[in-house]
Design an enzyme around this catalytic site. Structure first.
Site, short mmCIF file in Angstrom:
data_model
loop_
_atom_site.label_atom_id
_atom_site.label_comp_id
_atom_site.label_asym_id
_atom_site.label_seq_id
_atom_site.Cartn_x
_atom_site.Cartn_y
_atom_site.Cartn_z
N PRO A 192 14.46 44.47 42.27
CA PRO A 192 13.93 43.11 42.64
C PRO A 192 12.96 43.29 43.91
O PRO A 192 13.34 43.98 44.72
CB PRO A 192 15.37 42.59 43.12
N ASP A 193 12.31 42.16 44.14
CA ASP A 193 11.51 42.19 45.28
C ASP A 193 12.59 41.29 46.34
O ASP A 193 13.71 41.45 46.04
CB ASP A 193 10.40 41.42 45.15
N PHE A 194 12.06 41.13 47.58
CA PHE A 194 13.03 40.26 48.52
C PHE A 194 13.00 38.90 48.60
O PHE A 194 13.94 38.09 48.42
CB PHE A 194 12.82 40.88 50.00
N ARG A 195 11.61 38.53 48.44
CA ARG A 195 11.40 36.94 48.63
C ARG A 195 11.03 36.09 47.60
O ARG A 195 10.71 34.82 47.55
CB ARG A 195 10.28 36.75 49.79
N ASN A 207 8.43 50.05 50.73
CA ASN A 207 9.32 50.06 50.15
C ASN A 207 10.56 51.30 50.26
O ASN A 207 9.97 52.32 51.02
CB ASN A 207 8.77 50.28 48.67
N ASP A 260 12.70 52.52 48.15
CA ASP A 260 13.16 53.08 46.71
C ASP A 260 12.61 54.47 46.48
O ASP A 260 13.16 55.14 45.38
CB ASP A 260 12.74 52.21 45.68
N HIS A 279 9.41 51.47 56.45
CA HIS A 279 10.81 51.03 56.89
C HIS A 279 11.53 52.11 56.42
O HIS A 279 12.87 51.75 56.02
CB HIS A 279 10.72 49.74 55.84
P1 OAD Z 1 8.40 40.45 49.37
O1 OAD Z 1 9.55 40.03 48.18
O2 OAD Z 1 8.48 39.51 50.53
O3 OAD Z 1 7.18 40.22 48.67
C1 OAD Z 1 6.68 40.72 47.36
C2 OAD Z 1 5.48 40.11 46.82
O4 OAD Z 1 5.11 40.83 45.64
C3 OAD Z 1 5.74 38.69 46.72
O5 OAD Z 1 4.31 38.09 47.27
C4 OAD Z 1 5.59 38.49 44.97
O6 OAD Z 1 4.88 37.41 44.64
C5 OAD Z 1 4.89 39.57 44.68
N1 OAD Z 1 5.26 40.54 43.62
C6 OAD Z 1 6.38 40.56 42.94
N2 OAD Z 1 6.24 41.27 41.48
C7 OAD Z 1 4.81 41.33 41.53
C8 OAD Z 1 4.30 41.76 40.36
N3 OAD Z 1 4.81 42.25 39.23
N4 OAD Z 1 3.03 41.64 40.15
C9 OAD Z 1 2.30 41.09 41.21
N5 OAD Z 1 3.03 40.76 42.35
C10 OAD Z 1 4.24 40.99 42.51
O7 OAD Z 1 8.60 41.86 49.74
P2 OAD Z 1 7.87 42.79 51.08
O8 OAD Z 1 6.57 42.22 51.39
O9 OAD Z 1 7.87 44.03 50.50
O10 OAD Z 1 12.45 45.07 54.77
O11 OAD Z 1 8.71 42.42 52.16
C11 OAD Z 1 8.73 43.27 53.21
C12 OAD Z 1 9.97 43.67 53.80
O12 OAD Z 1 10.79 42.45 53.98
C13 OAD Z 1 10.73 44.67 53.06
O13 OAD Z 1 10.30 46.09 53.29
C14 OAD Z 1 12.29 44.36 53.32
C15 OAD Z 1 12.39 42.96 53.51
O14 OAD Z 1 13.15 42.40 54.39
C16 OAD Z 1 13.56 46.10 54.93
O15 OAD Z 1 14.02 46.47 53.93
C17 OAD Z 1 13.72 46.16 56.17
#
Ligand code: OAD
Ligand code: ZN
Length: 266
Positions: free
Chosen positions: A35-38, A109, A111, A128
């Site tokens: 999963p992503d975060f947001r 990331n 992972d 991170h």
């Molecule tokens: P986010 O979840 O904030 O952002 C991920 C982005 O990727 C979003 O804009 C999604 O729309 C996009 N996305 C997801 N899947 C996709 C796909 N298949 N193709 C294109 N785009 C896609 O994640 P990060 O920016 O990595 O910190 O978040 C930053 C930090 O916040 C992380 O490192 C984590 C978190 O708190 C720690 O773990 C310390």
């Protein structure tokens, strides 16, 4: 095909990109099943109700962790390296490395998929941190990922053999310093001739500031589901934005670069 991908492929084909810096986030790992975060609904922060956290990001907050490490270790169990494989986004960056075009990859990331894809340690900044090492939060005794894996998978909090305090994977929590290697950005980013930002919301500082640290003369491309961060709020005249799925975009870009024959399989 969007204009942005065509333009970047042209820059690469003309040999104008020899010091590419890649900035990546959780969006490059969603095609691997993480999963992503947001992202609404599917993102980690929308799926933490059972832990009754004061706010979602508390799961990675160092002050909260010291009082209640359980939510973090439950999440760690889910994300722990070993169950996921890199995808074509990681392979594309490896390809840039193989073609001597990659100055550095900065990833948020945790992972470990960049390492698994073969991106070399000297080319990689895990801004991170990662699960690969761990340390006691009190006496700093070092542990390996394997030392604490059995505890995490058995829902036990890993405890220091020396002082019985909590062992925490070397992941950078909110309220903690980034690794020393992150400071390499001071030298890398002004040197870059192309910036590729992929799969990140650019919402977390100081990582987000890297996108503004490149020269205003060089092109910056964002490949993401939707426009984010500086590309939205402080756009530059030669910015390029491709809104769409990362895997589809990478496949198109690989083809446009004439690299289709080079396998992106990991
Ligand atoms: P986010 O979840 O904030 O952002 C991920 C982005 O990727 C979003 O804009 C999604 O729309 C996009 N996305 C997801 N899947 C996709 C796909 N298949 N193709 C294109 N785009 C896609 O994640 P990060 O920016 O990595 O910190 O978040 C930053 C930090 O916040 C992380 O490192 C984590 C978190 O708190 C720690 O773990 C310390
Ligand atoms: Zn200890």
């Amino acid at each position: 095909m969007t204009r942005a991908l065509i333009k970047v492929a042209d820059i690469i084909k003309q040999g104008l990109a020899k010091k590419i810096v890649v900035l990546a986030g959780a969006g490059i790992s969603t095609p691997s099943g993480l999963p992503d975060f947001r992202s609404p609904n599917s993102g980690l922060y929308d799926n933490l109700e059972q832990y009754s956290l004061p706010y979602a990001e508390a799961v990675f907050d160092i002050e909260y962790f010291v009082r209640n490490p359980v939510p973090f270790f439950q999440v760690a169990k889910k994300l722990y390296p070993g169950n996921y494989a890199p995808n074509s986004a990681h392979s594309f960056i490896k390809l840039l490395q193989d073609k001597n075009m990659l100055l550095r990859m900065y990833t948020q990331n945790i992972d470990g998929l960049e390492r698994l894809a073969g991106i070399k340690e000297d080319k990689l900044i895990e801004a991170h941190g990662s699960f690969s090492t761990a340390a006691c939060i009190a006496c700093d005794k070092k542990y390996t990922a394997d030392d604490i894996k059995a505890d995490i998978f058995s829902d036990r909090i890993p405890k220091c053999t020396k002082c019985q305090n909590i062992i925490k994977p070397k992941i950078v929590f909110f309220g903690e310093m980034l690794p020393k290697r992150f400071m390499m950005h001071l030298q890398d980013l002004p040197m870059a001739d192309l910036l590729i930002v992929m799969g990140t919301s650019l919402e977390v500082y100081p990582f987000s500031s890297l996108a503004d640290a490149v020269s205003a003369r060089i092109p910056r491309i964002l490949i993401n589901k939707k426009i984010a961060g500086t590309f939205k709020y402080s756009p530059r005249p030669n910015d390029l934005v491709h809104e769409g799925d990362i895997v589809e975009a990478i496949e198109q870009l690989t083809e446009l670069c004439g690299w289709k024959e080079t396998s992106l399989d990991c």
